[in-house]
Scaffold this motif. Structure first.
Motif, PDB file in Angstrom:
ATOM      1  N   LEU A   1       0.837  -1.213   0.000  1.00  0.00           N
ATOM      2  CA  LEU A   1       0.000   0.000   0.000  1.00  0.00           C
ATOM      3  C   LEU A   1       0.867   1.256   0.000  1.00  0.00           C
ATOM      4  O   LEU A   1       0.577   2.228  -0.707  1.00  0.00           O
TER       5      LEU A   1
ATOM      6  N   ALA B   1       3.841   1.569  -1.210  1.00  0.00           N
ATOM      7  CA  ALA B   1       4.456   1.718  -2.531  1.00  0.00           C
ATOM      8  C   ALA B   1       3.454   2.295  -3.528  1.00  0.00           C
ATOM      9  O   ALA B   1       3.785   3.188  -4.315  1.00  0.00           O
ATOM     10  N   LEU B   2       2.225   1.789  -3.490  1.00  0.00           N
ATOM     11  CA  LEU B   2       1.212   2.279  -4.424  1.00  0.00           C
ATOM     12  C   LEU B   2       0.919   3.755  -4.193  1.00  0.00           C
ATOM     13  O   LEU B   2       0.797   4.540  -5.137  1.00  0.00           O
ATOM     14  N   LYS B   3       0.835   4.144  -2.914  1.00  0.00           N
ATOM     15  CA  LYS B   3       0.576   5.558  -2.613  1.00  0.00           C
ATOM     16  C   LYS B   3       1.721   6.424  -3.114  1.00  0.00           C
ATOM     17  O   LYS B   3       1.503   7.532  -3.600  1.00  0.00           O
ATOM     18  N   ARG B   4       2.932   5.914  -2.971  1.00  0.00           N
ATOM     19  CA  ARG B   4       4.066   6.706  -3.419  1.00  0.00           C
ATOM     20  C   ARG B   4       3.990   6.935  -4.930  1.00  0.00           C
ATOM     21  O   ARG B   4       4.361   7.993  -5.428  1.00  0.00           O
ATOM     22  N   ILE B   5       3.473   5.949  -5.639  1.00  0.00           N
ATOM     23  CA  ILE B   5       3.376   6.091  -7.093  1.00  0.00           C
ATOM     24  C   ILE B   5       2.399   7.195  -7.476  1.00  0.00           C
ATOM     25  O   ILE B   5       2.702   8.030  -8.313  1.00  0.00           O
ATOM     26  N   TYR B   6       1.234   7.215  -6.852  1.00  0.00           N
ATOM     27  CA  TYR B   6       0.249   8.194  -7.324  1.00  0.00           C
ATOM     28  C   TYR B   6       0.259   9.491  -6.541  1.00  0.00           C
ATOM     29  O   TYR B   6      -0.306  10.484  -6.994  1.00  0.00           O
ATOM     30  N   LYS B   7       0.938   9.506  -5.410  1.00  0.00           N
ATOM     31  CA  LYS B   7       1.086  10.776  -4.714  1.00  0.00           C
ATOM     32  C   LYS B   7       2.430  11.412  -5.036  1.00  0.00           C
ATOM     33  O   LYS B   7       2.675  12.560  -4.682  1.00  0.00           O
ATOM     34  N   GLY B   8       3.265  10.642  -5.693  1.00  0.00           N
ATOM     35  CA  GLY B   8       4.497  11.208  -6.225  1.00  0.00           C
ATOM     36  C   GLY B   8       5.619  11.351  -5.226  1.00  0.00           C
ATOM     37  O   GLY B   8       6.104  12.441  -4.979  1.00  0.00           O
ATOM     38  N   GLY B   9       6.071  10.253  -4.677  1.00  0.00           N
ATOM     39  CA  GLY B   9       7.271  10.254  -3.847  1.00  0.00           C
ATOM     40  C   GLY B   9       7.206  11.193  -2.697  1.00  0.00           C
ATOM     41  O   GLY B   9       8.201  11.548  -2.152  1.00  0.00           O
TER      42      GLY B   9
END
Lengths: 161, 161
Positions: free
Chosen positions: A151, A153-161
């Motif tokens: 979860l 990792a996925l958030k980092r993808i769409y929230k942008g690091g």
DNA sequence: TATTGTTATACTCTATAACTATA
DNA sequence: TATAGTTATAGAGTATAACAATA
């Protein structure tokens, strides 16, 4: 009917009717695996919700309206990453089924405040029960730590690091 | 133009034009985060490939045909998890742009063997270069170990345990 | 001028069904 | 019977453009 993964890999089962191709370079692409995983969950969701006739996006809209009564279509569009016209069509479908109502805003008369109808709340309650069993199928694939990592990792993808 | 996440969360930046709603129960759903991540990558891909006019799926088909010359539409459909009619439309678009050719199979005259045309191979070479920069944006978000874990988790989801 | 809702338009994706040719 | 391709159809999603009402 969709995902239907081979839970146990029976060695005796010879070449199935579906010859798997060499994915080649696709196998190196994050986007490819993300898409395949998304499709798998999307289909399981669709199969699970077939009796209610709700899509992932329709449910997302209903959950957002439930949690944010009076939200506008623009608010929903911004939160879910679509545009006004797309959200319009989505809300129209839900309004046509009497799950969502539009009420003009007193403060800003350009806005339509969205609320769940009684039927909408009932539908959402039914949907949540089905979703729980759907989610559980995938939760069971991971330990708690693994799921936390996924979860994040996925958030980092769409929230942008 | 699409993903455009707030790279740095400036405290001084007061309420932006986009009021983020409370995602509520959606935040607990794996499918929700998977969908948001997929959309983010999908859009970045679309923006990156805009000049070539290739979608994720079209590229996937071209990569599969490149790596499996003579594969049939059914093979592609099974590998990518779609049905015959959907794959037909996909291949039609690529064939109309002269990237893919259909040749009747000598061994099984029901089948059409698919091959990349010269133009298709040239397009794929151009696409691969653009994809590298696109992928790098997301690879940079993770350490090597994190990326390994993420890919393993995604595969587990769509390959089923 | 900018924003919100709205309508119109169009293209893509997806799936189902049915038909043809072939196995 | 079963499979591969094909066609037709329909619903959903997506995006753009334009307009009216309102801010």
């Amino acid at each position: 009917m969709a995902a239907k993964p081979p839970q146990d890999e029976i060695e005796a089962e010879e070449a199935s009717a579906a010859p798997p191709l060499d994915v080649g370079r696709l196998g190196d692409l994050l986007g490819f695996h993300l898409r395949m995983a998304h499709v798998a969950i999307y289909r399981d969701f669709a199969d699970t919700m077939e009796e209610l006739g709700l899509t992932q996006k329709q449910l997302a809209v209903m959950e957002l309206v439930a949690g944010n009564p009076g939200a506008s279509q623009i608010d929903l569009a911004n939160t879910l990453g679509t545009d006004r016209a797309t959200m319009m069509a989505l809300v129209n479908r839900l309004a046509a089924r009497d799950f969502i109502e539009r009420h003009p805003s007193a403060a800003d008369r350009r806005r339509q405040e969205l609320h769940l109808t009684k039927a909408g709340r009932a539908m959402l309650a039914r949907a949540r029960k089905l979703i729980n069993t759907h989610e559980q199928r995938f939760i069971d694939l991971f330990s708690a730590d693994e799921m936390d990592g996924l979860l994040a990792a996925l958030k980092r993808i769409y929230k942008g690091g």
